[in-house]
Design an enzyme around this catalytic site. Structure first.
Site, short mmCIF file in Angstrom:
data_model
loop_
_atom_site.label_atom_id
_atom_site.label_comp_id
_atom_site.label_asym_id
_atom_site.label_seq_id
_atom_site.Cartn_x
_atom_site.Cartn_y
_atom_site.Cartn_z
CB SER A 1 49.41 91.12 56.15
OG SER A 1 50.57 91.15 56.98
CG ASN A 2 48.04 96.92 55.26
OD1 ASN A 2 48.18 96.32 54.19
ND2 ASN A 2 47.28 98.00 55.36
CD GLU A 3 48.90 93.87 60.36
OE1 GLU A 3 48.65 93.16 59.35
OE2 GLU A 3 48.10 94.72 60.79
CD GLU B 1 50.19 95.24 41.00
OE1 GLU B 1 50.75 95.35 39.92
OE2 GLU B 1 49.03 95.59 41.20
CD GLN C 1 50.30 86.39 42.65
OE1 GLN C 1 49.25 86.96 42.97
NE2 GLN C 1 51.48 86.91 42.92
N GLY C 2 50.07 81.63 41.14
CA GLY C 2 50.28 80.50 42.05
C GLY C 2 51.43 80.76 43.01
CE1 TYR C 3 54.46 84.37 42.17
CE2 TYR C 3 54.85 85.99 43.91
CZ TYR C 3 55.10 85.51 42.64
OH TYR C 3 55.99 86.18 41.84
#
Lengths: 372, 398
Positions: free
Chosen positions: B383-385, B244, B126-128
């Site tokens: 991230s979860n934030e 996902e 994956q290239g994100y």
């Protein structure tokens, strides 16, 4: 596997929701909790008319034969409305107890009167100084002259203030396992100390001094019925908590949108937003566990115990987090008596403290890890 | 409401278990159960076995060679194979780029790429993310300039998981500087063997090579490798991420770890008693077991909503946060159970380096390495934030 409700269940939910919206506003509730009795016979009868009392009673006992999921639906609405009438204490709990702890003949007439709302029966179980112990052995019954005389002190009897009859756990003579007794609450030798509780529900400590009592079921054989009934109560409390937390979370989000400080809604602050998200997580995880507990009530005892305690442990923690957070996010107004926030907070706090708190249930769940 | 599996579903679970027992290399299963690092062949062996059986296209529609399983079947498959110690299916091809090609690619692209994803011939990465574009992905700078029948790609991608194994990379590239940052992004498929691509390892805190930097220096990519329309890549990127959502909770894997940890805690001793009798440890294990059960039911609620074509409620948004937190708790608990056995650094690498067989306590061989490695779970995939920000906007409406 499916998570959908039947047509009947949706109708039940709708009926209860309408009852709460129409007849159990925060103002209605104010009037009720400030009355001398602290609960309303009118609203109690309305619940009976809706069929809430008959719901958990088996069809062969003249009830509606509702499932744990049906009860969950009712309790969620009771939690939403912060209903103070002792539906758990004087309907669900005695019905569960009688269904497994009394013979067909013993329970027939009594269940009929519970179903109609006419008679209130409470469960006097907790001996003073034993916290959440489920096997209670301090109260004693002696057998003499063809009858039983009951002595002991039971505390925090839910609905013990208004119950007409009392179901009492006690050991006979030198037995080590509990039996179940029925005692009219106005019998000689029964002394009640009634009080409002922190969450505006009512209860009583009850002293028995050689009170005449009728044995239900077999002597020394009540423990499995008691465990079942208390698990039913715990599952019901989980559902009630989900209803109360959902409502409290909604109220808090509304407040974050409308309350302004520094010229903008306080809900624009990330510290508050993330706390609100964490509250939501607790609510949704609790909802899942309330469902799990409701469905598990008919499982065999060990599995039921594990599932119900898992639920009560998780929900107990959630009650604390969601309750405390709602107060914190409301600021000063959250700690006043005038706003419903503090009332939800107090009920949620007491749900955790009823029939085993989060630690107690975590330990009970942990026992299952030793056995497995 | 009924939380039990139907007879048909239980039969399916049995079939999956039988197949896994018969076809999963026991050496690989052992590595997975111990938490050891897997190499390319470990992953591909299991991938090929599933392909042969017709079970590799989990979540794919039948028309593209998938299993056509509903969400509950997919969950059962995940749970049972994880329990037996099967490697996780690498998501980049099967669960990420494939749905995008199915939804937005043309027929030629579908015919070329999809069968090779199923067979395992193409390993995708994956290239994100880019060095300056993490949570703020739309600020990405890797540029693709149209010159005749090619794009010329220049820039750098980072955190490219298992890029060292990959044959292809799907990239978000900037094709326009006009408008909002989201508006100039395109979705490009690039052969990793194209001249001008350099893959450099990033060694993570567990001293392992799992992620990479990928550099693009005047890389020529044929225009037919563009998916969908130019400058519409952001839409496809978001589609991919939403796809996902349910897989990321890792419930099957967590259930296996709880089971193993429970087993290990009964076998090993602490102060002369089984560790499971240590009330502090048992409480922690009980707590995470309960949370995992709550997560599993929450996941099943989401899957049920999808099956019935109802929009999933707020429960869907919580899966990544809660799942990653539980995964981290479990790695921490395993390390706590290990006690001093967590201290040694165990080199894993590609199997050619020093082996870990000398460590007596094999149950704990990878405990601390996994703990360190798993700090990533609350950071990646948004991230979860960032997840909390998303829930704030999309669910709470604040």
């Amino acid at each position: 596997m499916n998570f959908s409700f039947t047509e009947e269940q949706l109708a039940l939910k709708d009926t209860l929701a309408k009852f709460i919206e129409r007849d159990y506003s925060f103002d209605d509730r104010w009037k009720i909790i400030r009355s001398n009795e602290g609960w309303s016979r009118t609203h109690w009868n309305q619940l009976a008319e809706i069929g809430a009392m008959a719901l958990p009673i088996a069809e062969q006992d003249g009830g509606l034969g509702g499932s744990g999921v049906d009860t969950m639906i009712v309790m969620e609405q009771i939690g939403r409305g912060l209903v103070v009438e002792p539906y758990l204490g004087c309907a669900l709990l005695p019905v569960a107890l009688l269904s497994r702890g009394a013979s067909d003949i013993e329970r027939a007439g009594l269940l009929e009167r519970i179903a109609s709302g006419e008679t209130l029966v409470a469960f006097a179980h907790t001996d003073a100084g034993t916290r959440y112990e489920r096997t209670q052995t301090r109260a004693r019954a002696t057998y003499a002259n063809g009858g039983y005389a009951l002595s002991g002190k039971k505390i925090t009897v839910l609905g013990g203030d208004c119950a007409d009859r009392l179901l009492v756990s006690a050991c006979v003579d030198n037995d080590t396992a509990a039996s179940l007794f029925l005692v009219p609450s106005n019998a000689n030798g029964v002394k009640r100390f009634t009080y409002p509780m922190q969450d505006a529900q009512r209860g009583a400590d009850i002293e028995f001094a050689n009170a005449q009592a009728t044995l239900l079921g077999e002597r020394s054989n009540a423990q499995s019925a008691i465990d079942y009934a208390l698990d039913v109560a715990c599952a019901a409390l989980c559902a009630e908590a989900v209803g109360a937390m959902t409502e409290l979370h909604k109220t808090t989000i509304e407040y974050l949108k409308t309350r302004k400080q520094f010229g903008r809604p306080i809900g624009m602050n990330q510290a508050l937003q993330h706390r609100a998200v964490d509250m939501l997580m607790h609510v949704e995880m609790s909802r899942s566990m309330a469902m799990d507990a409701a469905v598990a009530l008919n499982d065999e005892a060990a599995r039921r115990a594990k599932t119900v305690s898992a639920a009560k442990a998780l929900v107990g923690r959630a009650c604390r987090f969601v309750g405390q957070s709602a107060v914190q996010l409301h600021g000063g107004i959250g700690v006043t008596h005038e706003l419903n926030v503090s009332h939800y907070f107090k009920r949620l706090t007491m749900i955790n403290a009823t029939f085993g708190d989060a630690d107690w249930h975590l330990a009970r769940y942990g026992e299952s890890l030793l056995a497995a | 409401m009924d939380l039990r599996y139907t007879d048909e579903q239980l039969n399916f679970a049995r079939d999956v278990r039988d197949f896994t027992k018969q076809n999963l290399d026991p050496r690989v299963a052992r590595k997975v159960l111990e938490g050891a690092r897997l190499n390319r062949e470990d992953y591909l062996g299991w991938h090929r076995a599933l392909h042969k059986k017709g079970w590799i296209g989990v979540g794919w529609p039948k028309a593209f060679g998938g299993t056509g399983w509903d969400a509950t079947y997919q969950h059962i498959f995940d749970e049972v194979t994880a329990d037996e110690g099967a490697p996780q299916l690498i998501p980049f091809g099967l669960r990420m780029v494939a749905p995008v090609i199915m939804a937005f690619g043309d027929k030629t692209q579908q015919d070329f790429y999809l069968p090779k994803i199923l067979s395992g011939e193409h390993w995708w990465c994956q290239g994100y993310s880019e060095p300056g574009s993490g949570s703020d992905l739309a600020s990405l700078k890797t540029k693709a300039e149209r010159v005749g029948e090619h794009y010329i790609v220049n820039g750098q991608k980072t955190w490219t998981t298992l890029g060292q194994f990959a044959d292809w990379i799907f990239c978000l590239v900037r094709t326009s500087g006009e408008g909002r940052p989201q508006e100039g992004i395109s979705f490009l498929l690039i052969d990793m063997n194209t001249p001008g691509i350099t893959v450099r390892p990033i060694i993570m805190l567990d001293q392992e090579h799992e992620v990479n930097e990928v550099w693009f220096d005047n890389v020529k990519v044929p225009v037919e490798n563009l998916v969908g329309e130019e400058n519409k890549g952001w839409t496809y990127a978001k589609f991919l991420l939403s796809h996902e959502r349910t897989g990321i909770a890792g419930v099957g894997r967590c259930k296996r770890i709880v089971k193993r940890l429970h087993h290990v805690a009964k076998q090993s001793t602490s102060n002369g008693k089984p560790l499971i009798e240590d009330i502090r440890f048992r409480d922690r294990l009980a707590q995470v077991g309960i949370e995992l059960r709550a997560l599993e039911i929450t996941l099943l609620r989401v899957l049920d909503a999808e099956r019935e074509k109802r929009a999933p409620g707020p429960e869907a948004s919580l899966l990544k946060i809660k799942g990653s937190e539980i995964q981290q708790t479990l790695t921490e608990l395993t390390m706590i159970a290990a006690g001093p056995a967590a201290l040694p650094y165990v080199r894993e690498g590609d199997g050619t380096s020093q082996d870990a067989e000398w460590l007596s306590d094999e149950a704990y061989r990878h405990a601390s390495g996994t703990y360190f490695n798993f700090r990533k779970t609350t950071i990646y995939g948004g991230s979860n934030e960032i997840q909390r920000n998303i829930i704030t906007q999309m669910v709470l409406g604040l």
